[in-house]
Design a protein around this motif. Structure first.
Motif, PDB file in Angstrom:
ATOM      1  N   GLY A   7      -6.939  -7.340  12.165  1.00 18.87           N
ATOM      2  CA  GLY A   7      -6.945  -7.254  10.709  1.00 18.87           C
ATOM      3  C   GLY A   7      -5.926  -6.264  10.160  1.00 18.87           C
ATOM      4  N   ALA A   8      -5.335  -5.447  11.035  1.00 13.03           N
ATOM      5  CA  ALA A   8      -4.374  -4.440  10.575  1.00 13.03           C
ATOM      6  C   ALA A   8      -3.080  -5.087  10.083  1.00 13.03           C
ATOM      7  CB  ALA A   8      -4.079  -3.454  11.709  1.00 13.03           C
ATOM      8  N   VAL A   9      -2.606  -6.096  10.809  1.00 10.75           N
ATOM      9  CA  VAL A   9      -1.383  -6.792  10.416  1.00 10.75           C
ATOM     10  C   VAL A   9      -1.559  -7.445   9.048  1.00 10.75           C
ATOM     11  CG1 VAL A   9       0.132  -8.732  10.953  1.00 10.75           C
ATOM     12  CG2 VAL A   9      -0.610  -7.200  12.773  1.00 10.75           C
ATOM     13  N   GLN A  10      -2.716  -8.057   8.840  1.00 11.55           N
ATOM     14  CA  GLN A  10      -2.983  -8.722   7.568  1.00 11.55           C
ATOM     15  C   GLN A  10      -2.994  -7.720   6.413  1.00 11.55           C
ATOM     16  OE1 GLN A  10      -4.403  -9.149  10.435  1.00 11.55           O
ATOM     17  NE2 GLN A  10      -5.017 -11.251  10.831  1.00 11.55           N
ATOM     18  N   CYS A  11      -3.579  -6.536   6.666  1.00 15.76           N
ATOM     19  CA  CYS A  11      -3.576  -5.484   5.642  1.00 15.76           C
ATOM     20  C   CYS A  11      -2.152  -5.073   5.297  1.00 15.76           C
ATOM     21  CB  CYS A  11      -4.370  -4.271   6.134  1.00 15.76           C
ATOM     22  SG  CYS A  11      -6.169  -4.516   6.173  1.00 15.76           S
ATOM     23  N   GLN A  12      -1.295  -4.962   6.328  1.00 14.53           N
ATOM     24  CA  GLN A  12       0.096  -4.561   6.089  1.00 14.53           C
ATOM     25  C   GLN A  12       0.840  -5.630   5.289  1.00 14.53           C
ATOM     26  OE1 GLN A  12       2.058  -1.800   8.458  1.00 14.53           O
ATOM     27  NE2 GLN A  12       2.852  -1.692   6.385  1.00 14.53           N
ATOM     28  N   MET A  13       0.569  -6.911   5.572  1.00 18.74           N
ATOM     29  CA  MET A  13       1.244  -7.993   4.846  1.00 18.74           C
ATOM     30  C   MET A  13       0.890  -7.969   3.356  1.00 18.74           C
ATOM     31  SD  MET A  13       0.913 -11.111   7.627  1.00 18.74           S
ATOM     32  CE  MET A  13       1.723 -12.336   6.573  1.00 18.74           C
ATOM     33  N   GLY A  86       8.025 -15.179  -3.655  1.00 15.45           N
ATOM     34  CA  GLY A  86       9.082 -16.186  -3.540  1.00 15.45           C
ATOM     35  C   GLY A  86       9.706 -16.260  -2.167  1.00 15.45           C
ATOM     36  N   GLY A  87       9.000 -15.754  -1.163  1.00 12.69           N
ATOM     37  CA  GLY A  87       9.521 -15.791   0.205  1.00 12.69           C
ATOM     38  C   GLY A  87      10.569 -14.727   0.480  1.00 12.69           C
ATOM     39  N   ILE A  88      10.756 -13.802  -0.478  1.00  7.49           N
ATOM     40  CA  ILE A  88      11.760 -12.741  -0.317  1.00  7.49           C
ATOM     41  C   ILE A  88      11.058 -11.432   0.016  1.00  7.49           C
ATOM     42  CG2 ILE A  88      13.612 -11.442  -1.441  1.00  7.49           C
ATOM     43  CD1 ILE A  88      14.005 -13.849  -3.289  1.00  7.49           C
ATOM     44  N   MET A  89      11.446 -10.804   1.113  1.00  2.86           N
ATOM     45  CA  MET A  89      10.830  -9.542   1.519  1.00  2.86           C
ATOM     46  C   MET A  89      11.269  -8.409   0.597  1.00  2.86           C
ATOM     47  SD  MET A  89      10.938  -9.604   5.695  1.00  2.86           S
ATOM     48  CE  MET A  89      10.073  -8.040   5.739  1.00  2.86           C
ATOM     49  N   ASN A  90      10.338  -7.519   0.326  1.00  6.02           N
ATOM     50  CA  ASN A  90      10.633  -6.342  -0.495  1.00  6.02           C
ATOM     51  C   ASN A  90      11.436  -5.339   0.331  1.00  6.02           C
ATOM     52  OD1 ASN A  90      10.697  -4.147  -2.158  1.00  6.02           O
ATOM     53  ND2 ASN A  90       8.479  -3.974  -2.424  1.00  6.02           N
ATOM     54  N   GLU A  91      12.735  -5.223   0.037  1.00  4.84           N
ATOM     55  CA  GLU A  91      13.605  -4.352   0.836  1.00  4.84           C
ATOM     56  C   GLU A  91      13.262  -2.879   0.666  1.00  4.84           C
ATOM     57  OE1 GLU A  91      17.609  -5.277  -0.131  1.00  4.84           O
ATOM     58  OE2 GLU A  91      17.560  -7.286   0.746  1.00  4.84           O
ATOM     59  N   ASN A  92      12.606  -2.547  -0.435  1.00  2.00           N
ATOM     60  CA  ASN A  92      12.256  -1.149  -0.685  1.00  2.00           C
ATOM     61  C   ASN A  92      10.967  -0.742   0.029  1.00  2.00           C
ATOM     62  OD1 ASN A  92      14.465  -0.772  -2.446  1.00  2.00           O
ATOM     63  ND2 ASN A  92      13.319  -1.683  -4.145  1.00  2.00           N
ATOM     64  N   TYR A  93      10.275  -1.739   0.617  1.00  2.00           N
ATOM     65  CA  TYR A  93       9.024  -1.433   1.299  1.00  2.00           C
ATOM     66  C   TYR A  93       9.300  -0.980   2.722  1.00  2.00           C
ATOM     67  CZ  TYR A  93       4.341  -2.028   3.233  1.00  2.00           C
ATOM     68  OH  TYR A  93       3.134  -1.815   3.855  1.00  2.00           O
ATOM     69  N   ASP A  94       8.776   0.178   3.077  1.00  2.00           N
ATOM     70  CA  ASP A  94       8.974   0.737   4.419  1.00  2.00           C
ATOM     71  C   ASP A  94       7.638   0.699   5.165  1.00  2.00           C
ATOM     72  OD1 ASP A  94       9.469   2.159   6.707  1.00  2.00           O
ATOM     73  OD2 ASP A  94      10.647   3.722   5.720  1.00  2.00           O
ATOM     74  N   PRO A  95       7.419  -0.303   6.031  1.00  3.33           N
ATOM     75  CA  PRO A  95       6.125  -0.415   6.722  1.00  3.33           C
ATOM     76  C   PRO A  95       5.826   0.773   7.623  1.00  3.33           C
ATOM     77  CG  PRO A  95       7.741  -1.920   7.686  1.00  3.33           C
ATOM     78  CD  PRO A  95       8.348  -1.376   6.431  1.00  3.33           C
ATOM     79  N   VAL A  96       6.878   1.317   8.229  1.00  2.00           N
ATOM     80  CA  VAL A  96       6.683   2.475   9.112  1.00  2.00           C
ATOM     81  C   VAL A  96       6.172   3.668   8.328  1.00  2.00           C
ATOM     82  CG1 VAL A  96       7.826   4.090  10.662  1.00  2.00           C
ATOM     83  CG2 VAL A  96       8.477   1.680  10.694  1.00  2.00           C
ATOM     84  N   GLU A  97       6.794   3.920   7.185  1.00  2.00           N
ATOM     85  CA  GLU A  97       6.389   5.061   6.349  1.00  2.00           C
ATOM     86  C   GLU A  97       4.970   4.878   5.831  1.00  2.00           C
ATOM     87  OE1 GLU A  97       7.850   7.485   2.341  1.00  2.00           O
ATOM     88  OE2 GLU A  97       8.800   5.588   2.916  1.00  2.00           O
ATOM     89  N   ARG A  98       4.643   3.631   5.436  1.00  2.00           N
ATOM     90  CA  ARG A  98       3.308   3.372   4.914  1.00  2.00           C
ATOM     91  C   ARG A  98       2.238   3.631   5.975  1.00  2.00           C
ATOM     92  NH1 ARG A  98       1.030   3.675   0.763  1.00  2.00           N
ATOM     93  NH2 ARG A  98      -0.313   1.836   0.955  1.00  2.00           N
TER      94      ARG A  98
END
Length: 242
Positions: A7-13, A86-98
């Motif tokens: 469930g962690a991956v889903q939370c990150q998405m 729209g299928g476009i990833m948020n470039e400003n989102y930093d998954p590592v930092e989050r």
């Protein structure tokens, strides 16, 4: 597949689609037991409710780690996220930092008592002149090592998320490919010239079988066999009449 079931991956998405919507300090990326996984899904369901996402999460099925169940949910989740961004990833989102921020928040709450105890021990060591009690170099090295290990783990998790997205894309393409073939067969069997032919009827029995757990092949084969026998009997009767 354990990470996909946690469930962690889903939370990150969802957090990537709605930055800041998920309380990442409540998400356990090291979840291995069903109890820890269920807690992650509880966080996800709460976020769904808050965002008014009308989707019930089948937690009891997902935590079992069955590939089809988890891929089906990930497939739905990816489609939903794509419909929002729209299928476009948020470039400003930093998954590592989050994740690191979430981990710091979670660990800081859990280690408050330990910190106070450590401070008390350090004061005692200073009073007794025990210089070995406070070794700043050792603490600094341990801190850097911990951060490096966490960063490495986060990068591995990020790669796994990317791999899972690619797997979902491939599964969607494969599903669409075979669905198109089945649809062509259905249209062919519905054409006026062949719709009542025993073979066409047998194929439609398989296509329209309601119970996914039982194969309709035997019923279709029996229908064809009966049709052939009836046809042979009618021919024999006609010959006798002639």
């Amino acid at each position: 597949m354990l990470l996909a079931a946690s469930g962690a991956v889903q939370c990150q998405m969802i957090d990537m689609t709605y930055p800041g919507a998920v309380p990442m300090h409540k998400v356990n990326f090291d979840a291995k037991s069903e109890y820890d996984m269920i807690q992650n899904y509880k966080v996800l369901q709460e976020v769904f409710n808050k965002l008014k996402i009308d989707k019930h999460i089948e937690v009891n099925r997902l935590v079992k780690g069955r590939p089809l169940d988890n891929l089906e949910f990930l497939q739905w989740l990816k489609r939903y996220c794509d419909s929002v961004n729209g299928g476009i990833m948020n470039e400003n989102y930093d998954p590592v930092e989050r994740r690191l921020k979430g981990g710091k928040e979670r660990n800081s709450k859990g280690s408050l008592k330990s910190s106070k105890s450590l401070q008390a021990n350090n004061l005692h060591n200073l009073a007794s002149g025990d210089a070995a009690g406070i070794n700043k170099n050792t603490v600094s090295k341990q801190g850097k090592t911990g951060v490096a290990a966490a960063s490495s783990e986060v990068r591995a998790l990020s790669k796994e998320i990317t791999d899972l997205k690619l797997s979902v894309d491939l599964l969607e393409k494969e599903r669409d490919f075979y669905f198109a073939k089945l649809r062509d067969i259905e249209i062919l069997c519905q054409s006026t010239k062949v719709e009542n032919h025993p073979m066409a009827v047998a194929i439609k029995k398989i296509l329209y079988a309601a119970d996914a757990k039982e194969s309709a092949l035997e019923e279709a084969q029996e229908f064809i066999s009966q049709s052939v026998d009836n046809g042979e009997t009618e021919e024999a009767n006609e010959e006798e009449t002639d």
